[in-house]
Write an enzyme that holds these catalytic residues in place. Structure first.
Site, mmCIF file in Angstrom:
data_model
loop_
_atom_site.group_PDB
_atom_site.id
_atom_site.type_symbol
_atom_site.label_atom_id
_atom_site.label_comp_id
_atom_site.label_asym_id
_atom_site.label_seq_id
_atom_site.Cartn_x
_atom_site.Cartn_y
_atom_site.Cartn_z
ATOM 1 N N GLY A 71 36.432 35.279 46.620
ATOM 2 C CA GLY A 71 37.696 34.427 46.861
ATOM 3 C C GLY A 71 39.096 33.732 48.070
ATOM 4 N N THR A 72 39.477 34.720 48.931
ATOM 5 C CA THR A 72 40.138 34.292 49.532
ATOM 6 C C THR A 72 39.679 32.804 50.836
ATOM 7 O OG1 THR A 72 41.168 36.490 49.913
ATOM 8 C CG2 THR A 72 41.612 34.372 51.486
ATOM 9 N N ASN A 152 46.873 38.014 39.998
ATOM 10 C CA ASN A 152 46.402 39.362 39.976
ATOM 11 C C ASN A 152 47.232 40.579 39.805
ATOM 12 O OD1 ASN A 152 47.508 37.618 41.844
ATOM 13 N ND2 ASN A 152 47.279 39.850 42.907
ATOM 14 N N GLN A 180 40.756 36.523 39.449
ATOM 15 C CA GLN A 180 40.532 38.166 37.999
ATOM 16 C C GLN A 180 39.909 37.568 36.772
ATOM 17 O OE1 GLN A 180 41.194 41.103 38.287
ATOM 18 N NE2 GLN A 180 42.491 40.603 40.552
ATOM 19 N N SER A 200 35.027 35.450 42.815
ATOM 20 C CA SER A 200 34.957 36.452 44.134
ATOM 21 C C SER A 200 33.332 37.532 43.737
ATOM 22 C CB SER A 200 36.073 37.165 44.595
ATOM 23 O OG SER A 200 35.991 38.267 45.278
ATOM 24 N N THR A 238 24.198 30.930 58.162
ATOM 25 C CA THR A 238 23.144 30.802 57.658
ATOM 26 C C THR A 238 23.303 31.414 56.479
ATOM 27 O OG1 THR A 238 22.307 31.426 59.418
ATOM 28 C CG2 THR A 238 20.778 32.498 57.456
ATOM 29 N N CYS A 340 46.702 43.135 48.723
ATOM 30 C CA CYS A 340 47.330 42.732 50.301
ATOM 31 C C CYS A 340 48.065 43.342 50.394
ATOM 32 C CB CYS A 340 47.173 41.325 50.055
ATOM 33 S SG CYS A 340 44.812 40.925 49.729
HETATM 34 N N1 PLP Z 1 42.989 35.816 44.257
HETATM 35 C C1 PLP Z 1 43.374 36.080 43.598
HETATM 36 C C2 PLP Z 1 43.918 36.301 41.751
HETATM 37 C C3 PLP Z 1 42.925 37.528 43.641
HETATM 38 O O1 PLP Z 1 42.442 38.869 42.850
HETATM 39 C C4 PLP Z 1 42.102 38.230 44.974
HETATM 40 C C5 PLP Z 1 42.114 39.083 45.209
HETATM 41 O O2 PLP Z 1 42.481 40.007 45.285
HETATM 42 C C6 PLP Z 1 41.860 36.862 45.701
HETATM 43 C C7 PLP Z 1 42.447 35.542 45.478
HETATM 44 C C8 PLP Z 1 41.397 37.702 47.047
HETATM 45 O O3 PLP Z 1 40.030 37.047 46.671
HETATM 46 P P1 PLP Z 1 38.573 37.965 48.203
HETATM 47 O O4 PLP Z 1 38.752 39.551 48.287
HETATM 48 O O5 PLP Z 1 37.169 37.339 48.048
HETATM 49 O O6 PLP Z 1 38.622 37.279 49.699
#
Ligand code: PLP
Length: 395
Positions: A71-72, A152, A180, A200, A238, A340
């Site tokens: 996701g990030t 989240n 989410q 994600s 890759t 985080c």
């Molecule tokens: N965006 C939201 C709303 C999330 O809850 C999270 C994970 O906590 C992320 C992004 C980040 O995803 P990833 O852990 O796959 O990088």
């Protein structure tokens, strides 16, 4: 003691079906999808079949799905890559993946507007409309709006179709972080009206280290990672073959479980009712339920989350980290909110954006339920949590 895992918003366990689907590509089929030989072609077929399956679930075309590491990275690719590089409009309650990226872009000179959500944690279409009007037609045209589907930390849902309508009318593009909600709702990119969307794998019983960015055909996205021609030249490197296959399997599993959201909402309501009663009874208050629930709620909530915050009692704040450790000792895995930020003593930026004071925003509890959660787990959680909070409150 039986552990109660109530932190599915942080991550979910890999589904056995997903592991089984991935196994041939972790041992055996090891080819590089870019190679021309049979081993390479088998890997290419696996990646492209996964892409097609996922695209079908999202109502997208396969060429609109870009695999990422999660996701990030998907959020980063969208915010940094969507062209033109105009005004960026987002919310103070976004995940760090969007928020910190937006702050970094602002630092480097990009115009960025951070909207303050309402008390429920939501950015309404009216608020966006006002912001785009204030920016003026020139800035609004070509602006990028980045708003998450479900928050989240507290679970508030954004009305993405209404937001998309406003963005489109002003000539702005819309990025949605749906990390989410993927796996809980059927996400149709056309019905949502988004231009880009982040997912994600590890939040929907898929593997960690894989995700995707949906990029609507016609959206100009600059390459995020330069290198080989993978992912249509927009993300070199890759491919994560097993990860792509696992993500496709996770989407299939979610689609086959069409009562998942309903079941989770019923469990969440059971937790809400039981826990608030137990906290009251144990004299563990005061507490506020920050997730918008009930008839009076000003927004809708995702089905899997229940979030509470604890204001100071008689001027004495509750130590949020000690609370989580106390629950852990009692066999309950919960979170303060974002994975985080938990572990660090900084108050949640989401709760501060909602207008909570720092002491309350530092003493929060998020329970997030998953497909393995049972009614018995919920009842057991209620029985374990209330005494821990009461003890810490000296009740
Ligand atoms: N965006 C939201 C709303 C999330 O809850 C999270 C994970 O906590 C992320 C992004 C980040 O995803 P990833 O852990 O796959 O990088």
């Amino acid at each position: 003691m039986h552990r109660l895992y109530l932190d599915h918003a942080a991550t979910t366990p890999l589904a056995p079906e997903v592991l089984e689907a991935m196994m041939p590509f972790l041992s055996g089929h090891f080819g590089n999808p870019s190679s021309l030989h049979a081993e390479g072609r088998a890997a290419r077929v696996a990646v492209e079949t996964a892409r097609e399956r996922i695209a079908a679930h999202l109502g997208a075309g396969p060429s609109e799905i870009l695999f990422t590491s999660g996701g990030t990275e998907a959020d980063n690719l969208a915010l940094r890559g969507v062209r033109p590089e105009g005004l960026l409009v987002t919310s103070e309650a976004e995940h760090e993946a969007v928020l910190r990226t937006a702050r970094a872009l602002k630092k480097s000179g990009r115009p960025v507007r951070f909207l303050t959500p309402d008390r429920a944690g939501s950015v309404s279409s009216e608020l966006l409309e006002a912001a785009l009007e204030e920016a003026g037609p020139e800035a609004a045209r070509g602006a990028l709006v980045a708003l998450m589907h479900a928050n989240n930390e507290i679970g508030t849902l954004t009305d993405i179709p209404a937001i998309a309508e406003v963005a489109r009318r002003h000539g702005a593009l819309l990025h949605c972080d749906a990390v989410q909600t993927a796996g809980l709702f059927r996400l149709d990119v056309g019905a949502l009206g988004v231009d880009t969307l982040a997912v994600s794998g590890h939040k929907l019983y898929g593997p960690k280290g894989v995700g995707l960015l949906y990029v609507r055909g016609g959206v100009d996205l600059a390459p995020g990672v330069t290198g080989g021609a993978q992912e249509r030249g927009r993300r070199g490197g890759t491919e994560n073959v097993a990860g792509a296959v696992g993500l496709a399997e996770a989407f299939d599993l979610a689609a086959a479980d069409d009562t998942r959201a309903e079941r989770l909402a019923a469990l969440r309501d059971r937790l809400h009712g039981g826990l608030t009663a137990a906290l009251d009874e144990a004299g563990a208050g005061p507490f506020v339920v920050t997730t918008p629930l009930g008839e009076e709620a000003e927004a809708e909530a995702a089905p899997h989350l229940l979030h509470l915050a604890f204001p100071p009692k008689d001027g004495r704040p509750l130590d949020g980290e000690m609370l989580l450790l106390g629950l852990d000792l009692a066999g309950v895995a919960a979170s303060a909110g974002s994975a985080c930020t938990s572990g660090a003593l900084t108050p949640s930026h989401v709760l501060l954006a909602l207008g909570l004071d720092r002491a309350t925003a530092s003493a929060a509890l998020r329970f997030s339920l998953g497909r393995g959660t049972t009614e018995a787990d919920i009842d057991e959680a209620i029985a374990r949590v209330a005494p821990v909070v009461a003890r810490m409150r000296g009740a």
